[in-house]
Design a protein around this motif. Sequence first.
Motif, PDB file in Angstrom:
ATOM      1  N   UNK A 152       4.092  10.748  -6.388  1.00  0.00           N
ATOM      2  CA  UNK A 152       5.086  11.147  -7.392  1.00  0.00           C
ATOM      3  C   UNK A 152       4.384  11.616  -8.666  1.00  0.00           C
ATOM      4  N   UNK A 153       3.372  10.879  -9.094  1.00  0.00           N
ATOM      5  CA  UNK A 153       2.651  11.215 -10.324  1.00  0.00           C
ATOM      6  C   UNK A 153       1.902  12.538 -10.197  1.00  0.00           C
ATOM      7  N   UNK A 154       1.470  12.861  -8.987  1.00  0.00           N
ATOM      8  CA  UNK A 154       0.776  14.128  -8.762  1.00  0.00           C
ATOM      9  C   UNK A 154       1.758  15.287  -8.573  1.00  0.00           C
TER      10      UNK A 154
ATOM     11  N   UNK B 102       0.825  -1.217   0.000  1.00  0.00           N
ATOM     12  CA  UNK B 102       0.000   0.000   0.000  1.00  0.00           C
ATOM     13  C   UNK B 102       0.856   1.262   0.000  1.00  0.00           C
ATOM     14  N   UNK B 103       1.928   1.263   0.813  1.00  0.00           N
ATOM     15  CA  UNK B 103       2.809   2.430   0.873  1.00  0.00           C
ATOM     16  C   UNK B 103       3.428   2.733  -0.475  1.00  0.00           C
ATOM     17  N   UNK B 104       3.828   1.709  -1.196  1.00  0.00           N
ATOM     18  CA  UNK B 104       4.449   1.902  -2.505  1.00  0.00           C
ATOM     19  C   UNK B 104       3.434   2.483  -3.482  1.00  0.00           C
ATOM     20  N   UNK B 105       2.225   1.960  -3.472  1.00  0.00           N
ATOM     21  CA  UNK B 105       1.183   2.467  -4.373  1.00  0.00           C
ATOM     22  C   UNK B 105       0.862   3.931  -4.058  1.00  0.00           C
TER      23      UNK B 105
ATOM     24  N   UNK C 146      12.850  12.042  -5.753  1.00  0.00           N
ATOM     25  CA  UNK C 146      12.734  11.919  -4.292  1.00  0.00           C
ATOM     26  C   UNK C 146      13.376  13.119  -3.604  1.00  0.00           C
ATOM     27  N   UNK C 147      14.557  13.504  -4.069  1.00  0.00           N
ATOM     28  CA  UNK C 147      15.275  14.629  -3.472  1.00  0.00           C
ATOM     29  C   UNK C 147      14.554  15.946  -3.739  1.00  0.00           C
TER      30      UNK C 147
ATOM     31  N   UNK D 206      11.415   4.503  -7.763  1.00  0.00           N
ATOM     32  CA  UNK D 206      11.522   5.796  -7.076  1.00  0.00           C
ATOM     33  C   UNK D 206      10.701   5.777  -5.793  1.00  0.00           C
ATOM     34  N   UNK D 207       9.519   5.199  -5.863  1.00  0.00           N
ATOM     35  CA  UNK D 207       8.640   5.151  -4.691  1.00  0.00           C
ATOM     36  C   UNK D 207       9.283   4.363  -3.566  1.00  0.00           C
ATOM     37  N   UNK D 208       9.853   3.213  -3.893  1.00  0.00           N
ATOM     38  CA  UNK D 208      10.480   2.390  -2.852  1.00  0.00           C
ATOM     39  C   UNK D 208      11.674   3.113  -2.237  1.00  0.00           C
TER      40      UNK D 208
END
Length: 470
Positions: free
Chosen positions: A233-235, A224-227, A288-289, A250-252
Motif C-alpha cells: 500500500x505504501x509503495x 507477515x501477510x499484513x506487513x 484496496x478497491x 486497510x491491509x487486513x
Amino acid sequence: MNKNLTFGVIVGNRGFFPDILAKEGHAEIVKLLKKQGFGIVILGEEDTKYGAVETWEDAKKCADLFKKHRDDIDGIIVTLPNFGDERAVANTLRLANLQVPILIHAQPDNPNEMSISRRRDSFCGKISVCANLNQYRIPFTLTTFHTEPLNSPEFLEDLHAFAGTCRVVRGLKNCRVGAMGARPSAFNTVRYSEKLLENYGISIETIDLSEILGQAEKLSANDTLVKEKCKEISEYISVKSIPATAIERMARFSIVTERWIKEKELDATAIQCWTALETYFGVVPCTCMSMLSEKLIPSACEVDVCGAISMYSLSLASQRPSALLDWNNNYKNDPDRCVMFHCSNLPKSFFKKPAMDYQAIIAGSVGKENTYGTVTGQIISSPMTFARVCTREDLGEIQAFVGEGEFTNDKLNSFGGYGVAKIINLQTLLHYICINGFEHHVAVTLGKSAQSVYEAWEKYLGWDVYYHFS
C-alpha cells in the motif's frame, strides 16, 4: 483478461477470379496476425486450394477445424482477397456455430490492375457475403472502410478494435461478479436484477460484509501477510500524514478481500463502501478497491453490480484500468462540459498526482479518524470512454449506453477524485440518461474503446445500447 486472442480465419475464394489472389491473401493475413501477436486457426494449402474456402466441401473442412478449436477461438476474421464465395463463407460459419464475433474484411482493387489477371471485385463480394450472413441471421462486424489493405493503418485499427469486442464478449460470458455487503439503503438507484444478468451468463457471488470484517479482525498486525500488504500500500501511493493504524486496517481488509476474489474466481467486485465499514472497522476500502482496479479487477462502490460490469467491459476492451464516477456537476456555463467525481477509489493511473486522504463527505458523521484511505487528485487530461449497463426488469432486457469524450485541463478546486469532462452534445446524453432511468454512476476508462464495447453489447450480446456519437 490479458489472454492472447486466437482468431479463426476464413480466406474467401471464387473460381472465376484469379486464384493467385487467394494464395497471396492467405499468406498476408497469416503474416499480419502473427506479427500482431494473435493465435491463428486456418486451413492450410494441404487442406483446400491455397487454404481458402470456396465449396461446400471446403466449408465442412473449415467448420470442422474451427469446432476442434472451439475453446481457443475468440473471434473469426473473414478476408476476401477476391470476390469470394458467399455461400461457402456463410455455410462455414453456420456449421461451426461458434457464437463468437465475426469481422468481414475485403481487399481493395488497384485501378491500374483491373484486368482479369489481377481483378479482385472484393468490393462487390463483401456485399454478397454480408447479404448471406443477414439471411442466415449471423451477426458480424464491418471494417471502417468498405475495403482496406491488410497492411494499412486503418485495418490495424479495426483489427484491434475487433479484438476488444472479442475480449468483451468472451469476458462477459461466464463472468463472475462479487457483491460484498448490502446495498446502502439510500442508493435505490443501483438496484439490479440478478436473474436478467444470469440470462447472459453473468453470475453474482454474494458475501455478507460481517464475514469479511470478521476474518479481517482475526488477522494480527504482526502477521507477515499484513506487513507485506502494508508495504505494498505504501509503495502504491503516498501515505504521508496517514496514521499507521489506518494503513494496517486497510491491509487486513485487502488481504481478506483478495482471498475471497481468488477463492470465488471473481472478475470484478461491488463493495458496500459506507458507512458500516467506517463505523465498525474504522477505515474506508477505497485504496484496496483502487489497487484492484489498477490490476484490471474492477471494483465498484455502493454495491453497484451493474457499475462493476460496466467497468469490467471497459477494461476488457481497452486492457486498461477503469473507474466508476458520478455524473456530478455542471462546469461553469459550458453545456458540453461537466464534473465527474468520486470520493474516491479511482485507479492511481487516472491521476496527475495521486495522494491518500480521508473521506470528507462522511467524516462528519463517523469521525475523520475512521475515514482514511481515499485515493484523491485531478484526473489527467486524456481521451476517455464512458459506459453504463442497466437491468430493466420492467422491460425484461438490459439497456446500456456508451460513448467517448475527453478529460480536460480545466481547473477545479475539489476534494476526492475529480475531473472536468468534455462530451459533445452532453445535454442530449443527459436527457437520455434521465428519461431512461439510468444510474448516477458511470464507468470510465482512459483512451478510446467505445466501438469495441458497443459492438459486443449490442450486436453479440443483444442488449439495447445507445451509442452517443460526438
